[in-house]
Write a protein that holds these residues in place. Sequence first.
Motif, PDB file in Angstrom:
ATOM      1  N   GLY A   1     -12.214  -3.508  -3.412  1.00 23.11           N
ATOM      2  CA  GLY A   1     -12.918  -2.348  -3.920  1.00 23.11           C
ATOM      3  C   GLY A   1     -14.276  -2.179  -3.271  1.00 23.11           C
ATOM      4  N   LEU A   2     -15.030  -1.224  -3.777  1.00 17.15           N
ATOM      5  CA  LEU A   2     -16.376  -0.948  -3.290  1.00 17.15           C
ATOM      6  C   LEU A   2     -17.378  -1.540  -4.274  1.00 17.15           C
ATOM      7  N   VAL A   3     -18.221  -2.438  -3.764  1.00 13.27           N
ATOM      8  CA  VAL A   3     -19.221  -3.083  -4.607  1.00 13.27           C
ATOM      9  C   VAL A   3     -20.567  -3.070  -3.890  1.00 13.27           C
ATOM     10  N   GLN A   4     -21.603  -3.425  -4.620  1.00 15.35           N
ATOM     11  CA  GLN A   4     -22.929  -3.512  -4.018  1.00 15.35           C
ATOM     12  C   GLN A   4     -23.235  -4.955  -3.633  1.00 15.35           C
ATOM     13  N   ALA A   5     -24.167  -5.098  -2.721  1.00 19.45           N
ATOM     14  CA  ALA A   5     -24.586  -6.436  -2.304  1.00 19.45           C
ATOM     15  C   ALA A   5     -25.048  -7.234  -3.513  1.00 19.45           C
ATOM     16  N   GLY A   6     -24.599  -8.481  -3.585  1.00 19.93           N
ATOM     17  CA  GLY A   6     -24.941  -9.335  -4.708  1.00 19.93           C
ATOM     18  C   GLY A   6     -23.898  -9.361  -5.802  1.00 19.93           C
ATOM     19  N   ASP A   7     -22.989  -8.410  -5.777  1.00 16.23           N
ATOM     20  CA  ASP A   7     -21.934  -8.346  -6.794  1.00 16.23           C
ATOM     21  C   ASP A   7     -20.851  -9.386  -6.521  1.00 16.23           C
ATOM     22  N   SER A   8     -19.944  -9.480  -7.468  1.00 15.71           N
ATOM     23  CA  SER A   8     -18.802 -10.383  -7.354  1.00 15.71           C
ATOM     24  C   SER A   8     -17.502  -9.589  -7.400  1.00 15.71           C
ATOM     25  N   LEU A   9     -16.471 -10.194  -6.844  1.00 15.70           N
ATOM     26  CA  LEU A   9     -15.152  -9.571  -6.820  1.00 15.70           C
ATOM     27  C   LEU A   9     -14.118 -10.693  -6.774  1.00 15.70           C
ATOM     28  N   ARG A  10     -12.992 -10.512  -7.429  1.00 19.52           N
ATOM     29  CA  ARG A  10     -11.925 -11.498  -7.341  1.00 19.52           C
ATOM     30  C   ARG A  10     -10.669 -10.851  -6.773  1.00 19.52           C
ATOM     31  N   LEU A  11     -10.204 -11.412  -5.683  1.00 20.72           N
ATOM     32  CA  LEU A  11      -8.961 -10.973  -5.081  1.00 20.72           C
ATOM     33  C   LEU A  11      -7.808 -11.810  -5.626  1.00 20.72           C
ATOM     34  N   SER A  12      -6.651 -11.187  -5.737  1.00 23.63           N
ATOM     35  CA  SER A  12      -5.444 -11.881  -6.149  1.00 23.63           C
ATOM     36  C   SER A  12      -4.347 -11.647  -5.127  1.00 23.63           C
ATOM     37  N   CYS A  13      -3.456 -12.596  -5.038  1.00 22.41           N
ATOM     38  CA  CYS A  13      -2.302 -12.476  -4.142  1.00 22.41           C
ATOM     39  C   CYS A  13      -1.087 -12.993  -4.900  1.00 22.41           C
TER      40      CYS A  13
ATOM     41  N   TYR B   1      -5.880 -16.872  -5.541  1.00 26.39           N
ATOM     42  CA  TYR B   1      -7.097 -16.126  -5.869  1.00 26.39           C
ATOM     43  C   TYR B   1      -8.192 -16.395  -4.842  1.00 26.39           C
ATOM     44  N   LEU B   2      -9.105 -15.440  -4.755  1.00 25.40           N
ATOM     45  CA  LEU B   2     -10.334 -15.650  -4.001  1.00 25.40           C
ATOM     46  C   LEU B   2     -11.461 -15.017  -4.811  1.00 25.40           C
ATOM     47  N   LEU B   3     -12.296 -15.857  -5.387  1.00 26.57           N
ATOM     48  CA  LEU B   3     -13.460 -15.381  -6.121  1.00 26.57           C
ATOM     49  C   LEU B   3     -14.622 -15.281  -5.155  1.00 26.57           C
ATOM     50  N   MET B   4     -15.183 -14.098  -5.043  1.00 23.85           N
ATOM     51  CA  MET B   4     -16.255 -13.850  -4.091  1.00 23.85           C
ATOM     52  C   MET B   4     -17.532 -13.498  -4.851  1.00 23.85           C
ATOM     53  N   ASN B   5     -18.519 -14.352  -4.753  1.00 21.61           N
ATOM     54  CA  ASN B   5     -19.814 -14.120  -5.387  1.00 21.61           C
ATOM     55  C   ASN B   5     -20.870 -13.808  -4.331  1.00 21.61           C
ATOM     56  N   SER B   6     -21.962 -13.238  -4.781  1.00 20.77           N
ATOM     57  CA  SER B   6     -23.097 -12.937  -3.892  1.00 20.77           C
ATOM     58  C   SER B   6     -22.641 -12.223  -2.626  1.00 20.77           C
ATOM     59  N   LEU B   7     -21.877 -11.194  -2.810  1.00 17.99           N
ATOM     60  CA  LEU B   7     -21.307 -10.489  -1.659  1.00 17.99           C
ATOM     61  C   LEU B   7     -22.400  -9.853  -0.803  1.00 17.99           C
ATOM     62  N   LYS B   8     -22.138  -9.847   0.494  1.00 18.85           N
ATOM     63  CA  LYS B   8     -23.058  -9.283   1.474  1.00 18.85           C
ATOM     64  C   LYS B   8     -22.361  -8.160   2.229  1.00 18.85           C
ATOM     65  N   PRO B   9     -23.120  -7.250   2.808  1.00 19.03           N
ATOM     66  CA  PRO B   9     -22.491  -6.178   3.593  1.00 19.03           C
ATOM     67  C   PRO B   9     -21.597  -6.722   4.715  1.00 19.03           C
ATOM     68  N   GLU B  10     -21.954  -7.868   5.273  1.00 21.61           N
ATOM     69  CA  GLU B  10     -21.131  -8.440   6.348  1.00 21.61           C
ATOM     70  C   GLU B  10     -19.806  -9.009   5.839  1.00 21.61           C
ATOM     71  N   ASP B  11     -19.594  -9.039   4.532  1.00 19.14           N
ATOM     72  CA  ASP B  11     -18.298  -9.438   3.983  1.00 19.14           C
ATOM     73  C   ASP B  11     -17.316  -8.268   3.972  1.00 19.14           C
ATOM     74  N   THR B  12     -17.782  -7.093   4.314  1.00 13.11           N
ATOM     75  CA  THR B  12     -16.906  -5.920   4.357  1.00 13.11           C
ATOM     76  C   THR B  12     -15.785  -6.134   5.357  1.00 13.11           C
ATOM     77  N   ALA B  13     -14.551  -6.012   4.882  1.00 11.11           N
ATOM     78  CA  ALA B  13     -13.390  -6.266   5.743  1.00 11.11           C
ATOM     79  C   ALA B  13     -12.121  -5.985   4.958  1.00 11.11           C
ATOM     80  N   LEU B  14     -11.032  -5.976   5.698  1.00  8.42           N
ATOM     81  CA  LEU B  14      -9.707  -5.962   5.082  1.00  8.42           C
ATOM     82  C   LEU B  14      -9.301  -7.420   4.896  1.00  8.42           C
ATOM     83  N   TYR B  15      -9.014  -7.803   3.667  1.00  4.22           N
ATOM     84  CA  TYR B  15      -8.696  -9.184   3.342  1.00  4.22           C
ATOM     85  C   TYR B  15      -7.187  -9.353   3.191  1.00  4.22           C
ATOM     86  N   TYR B  16      -6.662 -10.383   3.858  1.00  2.62           N
ATOM     87  CA  TYR B  16      -5.242 -10.678   3.844  1.00  2.62           C
ATOM     88  C   TYR B  16      -4.994 -12.052   3.243  1.00  2.62           C
ATOM     89  N   CYS B  17      -3.930 -12.170   2.465  1.00  5.06           N
ATOM     90  CA  CYS B  17      -3.470 -13.488   2.062  1.00  5.06           C
ATOM     91  C   CYS B  17      -2.280 -13.862   2.939  1.00  5.06           C
TER      92      CYS B  17
END
Length: 123
Positions: free
Chosen positions: A9-21, A79-95
């Motif tokens: 999804g779209l989040v702001q820098a510093g936010d968290s996101l959890r990916l599932s596969c 799962y992939l729990l992503m904390n303290s997200l940065k703009p450079e983490d922007t990408a298409l994530y694959y499991c």
Amino acid sequence: VQLQASGGGLVQAGDSLRLSCAASGRTFSWYATGWFRQAPGKEREIVAAISGTGDGTYYADSVKGRFTISRDNAKNTLYLLMNSLKPEDTALYYCAARKNGGYSTREYDYDYWGQGTLVTVSS
């Protein structure tokens, strides 16, 4: 085994996101798994990997201390729990999953891939 990634999804820098596969088709614990990502104009790179039993993990230096990979074999889910997200983490994530051997940092060692989920981090 079939893999279905979700949670981007779209989040702001510093936010968290959890990916599932979600995995289906075979006994999930037989497979070592990993998360890769591909940013625009860049090659796909390893983010994190985990053994079939979950007792061994690997993290790329760029995410170490911020991301946590885990799996629930009873639910056939990675799962992939992503904390303290940065703009450079922007990408298409694959499991990805591999049927032989332990986890690997090399994408060509993986036999099965999910379709990717987009993570966009705004500054």
